[in-house]
Design a protein around this motif. Sequence first.
Motif, mmCIF file in Angstrom:
data_model
loop_
_atom_site.group_PDB
_atom_site.id
_atom_site.type_symbol
_atom_site.label_atom_id
_atom_site.label_comp_id
_atom_site.label_asym_id
_atom_site.label_seq_id
_atom_site.Cartn_x
_atom_site.Cartn_y
_atom_site.Cartn_z
ATOM 1 N N SER A 23 0.811 -1.223 0.000
ATOM 2 C CA SER A 23 0.000 0.000 0.000
ATOM 3 C C SER A 23 0.843 1.272 0.000
ATOM 4 N N VAL A 78 -3.302 4.158 -5.450
ATOM 5 C CA VAL A 78 -3.811 3.250 -4.406
ATOM 6 C C VAL A 78 -5.121 3.744 -3.799
ATOM 7 N N LYS A 79 -5.640 4.871 -4.285
ATOM 8 C CA LYS A 79 -6.871 5.449 -3.729
ATOM 9 C C LYS A 79 -8.024 4.453 -3.824
ATOM 10 N N PRO A 89 2.450 4.368 -1.319
ATOM 11 C CA PRO A 89 2.209 5.150 -2.537
ATOM 12 C C PRO A 89 3.447 5.328 -3.408
ATOM 13 N N ASN A 132 4.066 2.192 -5.228
ATOM 14 C CA ASN A 132 3.099 2.014 -6.314
ATOM 15 C C ASN A 132 3.433 2.890 -7.517
ATOM 16 N N GLY A 178 1.507 8.536 -6.519
ATOM 17 C CA GLY A 178 1.308 7.168 -6.043
ATOM 18 C C GLY A 178 0.055 7.009 -5.212
ATOM 19 N N LYS A 179 -0.328 8.074 -4.485
ATOM 20 C CA LYS A 179 -1.560 8.026 -3.677
ATOM 21 C C LYS A 179 -2.789 7.860 -4.568
#
Length: 198
Positions: free
Chosen positions: A62, A152-153, A64, A67, A148-149
Amino acid sequence: MKNIALSSVVILFFFHTTIVGQKLKETDKAPDFSVVSSTGDTLRLESFKGKKVFLAFFRYASCPVCNFRMNEIIQNYDALQAKGYVFIAVFESNNETLQSYLKETEVPFPLVGDPALLLYKKYGVEKSFWRMVGSMFNKKTKSNLKEGKVLVKGRNLKRDGNMSRIPADFIIDENGIITIAYYGKNIGDHLPLEQILD
């Protein structure tokens, strides 16, 4: 006064850079491993002899910044394959969490959960509270964190890894020798892809 000195020592011990194993360098033989990927396949480094391996260490599924980097790898995966690389991503997350990640994102390469940190220790991948904090002042890392946030939102992925884990990337040649050992300077610092794709 004695309590203040003791407290200072405890704080310094807690926040110092922690290396979980000896750092590797170019020309070292890559430590062999046999691990089970998130899809249940057994991966052994020895079985990739004759191929170039790009082994990347991340924080947790998870994360960010991780990701953002995973998305960058996915976007450039064809180019990596064209250059003859096998790519393997290692996370502190367990394989069950990584399976949840795979339900939402198609990943064309193996993900390995290593919550026991066996590979992290073999490859000397470290933690650093101070470099994690310093990451917040790095313009590129802040940008990658923000982007990145978005990736994964809405995902229901837990943080099952250490926030102060610093990434590391290794290029291993066809004979199992490390040709690049890249230890990041902050939580978003990875081997620049252009270094191996150009």
